[in-house]
Design a protein around this motif. Structure first.
Motif, PDB file in Angstrom:
ATOM      1  N   ASP A  79      39.299  30.622  31.942  1.00  0.00           N
ATOM      2  CA  ASP A  79      40.193  31.298  30.997  1.00  0.00           C
ATOM      3  C   ASP A  79      40.785  32.582  31.574  1.00  0.00           C
ATOM      4  O   ASP A  79      41.846  33.021  31.129  1.00  0.00           O
ATOM      5  N   ILE A  80      40.086  33.205  32.505  1.00  0.00           N
ATOM      6  CA  ILE A  80      40.538  34.513  32.998  1.00  0.00           C
ATOM      7  C   ILE A  80      40.855  34.526  34.488  1.00  0.00           C
ATOM      8  O   ILE A  80      41.381  35.513  34.998  1.00  0.00           O
ATOM      9  N   MET A  81      40.553  33.459  35.201  1.00  0.00           N
ATOM     10  CA  MET A  81      40.750  33.464  36.652  1.00  0.00           C
ATOM     11  C   MET A  81      42.227  33.628  37.000  1.00  0.00           C
ATOM     12  O   MET A  81      43.111  33.284  36.228  1.00  0.00           O
ATOM     13  N   ARG A  82      42.446  34.140  38.166  1.00  0.00           N
ATOM     14  CA  ARG A  82      43.801  34.259  38.706  1.00  0.00           C
ATOM     15  C   ARG A  82      44.146  32.942  39.394  1.00  0.00           C
ATOM     16  O   ARG A  82      43.368  32.437  40.195  1.00  0.00           O
ATOM     17  N   ASP A  83      45.310  32.430  39.062  1.00  0.00           N
ATOM     18  CA  ASP A  83      45.756  31.187  39.698  1.00  0.00           C
ATOM     19  C   ASP A  83      46.382  31.448  41.063  1.00  0.00           C
ATOM     20  O   ASP A  83      46.339  30.602  41.947  1.00  0.00           O
ATOM     21  N   SER A  84      46.968  32.610  41.220  1.00  0.00           N
ATOM     22  CA  SER A  84      47.593  32.992  42.478  1.00  0.00           C
ATOM     23  C   SER A  84      46.550  33.728  43.311  1.00  0.00           C
ATOM     24  O   SER A  84      46.104  34.818  42.938  1.00  0.00           O
ATOM     25  N   VAL A  85      46.157  33.125  44.417  1.00  0.00           N
ATOM     26  CA  VAL A  85      45.049  33.658  45.210  1.00  0.00           C
ATOM     27  C   VAL A  85      45.526  33.946  46.626  1.00  0.00           C
ATOM     28  O   VAL A  85      46.153  33.099  47.266  1.00  0.00           O
ATOM     29  N   VAL A  86      45.220  35.138  47.113  1.00  0.00           N
ATOM     30  CA  VAL A  86      45.490  35.481  48.501  1.00  0.00           C
ATOM     31  C   VAL A  86      44.347  34.912  49.327  1.00  0.00           C
ATOM     32  O   VAL A  86      43.178  35.227  49.081  1.00  0.00           O
ATOM     33  N   THR A  87      44.671  34.064  50.271  1.00  0.00           N
ATOM     34  CA  THR A  87      43.652  33.435  51.113  1.00  0.00           C
ATOM     35  C   THR A  87      43.913  33.770  52.581  1.00  0.00           C
ATOM     36  O   THR A  87      44.998  34.246  52.933  1.00  0.00           O
ATOM     37  N   VAL A  88      42.924  33.518  53.401  1.00  0.00           N
ATOM     38  CA  VAL A  88      43.084  33.672  54.838  1.00  0.00           C
ATOM     39  C   VAL A  88      42.647  32.386  55.523  1.00  0.00           C
ATOM     40  O   VAL A  88      41.850  31.618  54.983  1.00  0.00           O
ATOM     41  N   SER A  89      43.171  32.196  56.710  1.00  0.00           N
ATOM     42  CA  SER A  89      42.817  31.042  57.521  1.00  0.00           C
ATOM     43  C   SER A  89      41.627  31.396  58.406  1.00  0.00           C
ATOM     44  O   SER A  89      41.514  32.541  58.858  1.00  0.00           O
TER      45      SER A  89
END
Length: 174
Positions: A79-89
């Motif tokens: 319900d509260i998570m962010r859908d847009s996530v900064v990730t790294v390789s």
């Protein structure tokens, strides 16, 4: 030391057994897990470790504040998570991530090009103006699958250890 850091890959430092949360986990349980693991955030994944979101202490605190600090609400991580996530390789270098964590290169280098009155040699001023607030923890992702996490503290511990080793090799006091 710079040459060592520029060759160091995220995969070499990442936590390859991180806390990962399911979207169905309740907020109280999620906060307890973050606190128990001494981390500030966690990726939200499916059963097969596909990244679907990200949740942090700040996200949970915001939700608790919005609900008068009640854990009686029936909200879960999904319900509260962010859908847009900064990730790294995993193949990204540590110095690239460290730079990303602390400044916006567009802001840093725009001053040199757009400000004709800029005083030469004022790099520290430019760097200060280009500061950003970015996450402290990043999911390490390959093909949508979370392989691990990397955080600011791990990077700083590594830099500190390298500096100590270098000082010991040169006989310099720590």
């Amino acid at each position: 030391m710079l040459q060592i850091i520029q060759k160091m890959l995220i995969r070499d430092l990442m936590n390859d057994n991180p806390l990962m949360l399911k979207a169905s986990v309740g907020l109280h349980r999620a906060l307890g897990l973050l606190l128990d693991h001494h981390i500030v955030a966690a990726p939200v994944v499916t059963e097969d470790h596909q990244l679907i979101g990200f949740v942090s202490e700040q996200d949970i605190l915001r939700e608790l504040w919005a609900n008068d600090f009640s854990f009686d609400i029936n909200h879960c991580v999904g319900d509260i998570m962010r859908d847009s996530v900064v990730t790294v390789s995993p193949d990204e270098t540590v110095d690239e991530l460290a730079a990303y964590m602390v400044f916006d290169p567009n802001k840093l280098f725009e001053n040199k090009q757009t400000n004709q009155n800029r005083i030469p040699g004022s790099f520290n001023d430019d760097l200060e103006n280009a500061q950003v607030c970015r996450p402290k923890l990043y999911p390490v992702v390959q093909n949508g699958i979370v392989l691990g996490t990397i955080d600011r503290q791990t990077i700083l511990h590594t830099f500190h250890r390298l500096a100590q080793n270098q000082r010991q090799q040169t006989g310099e006091s720590i």
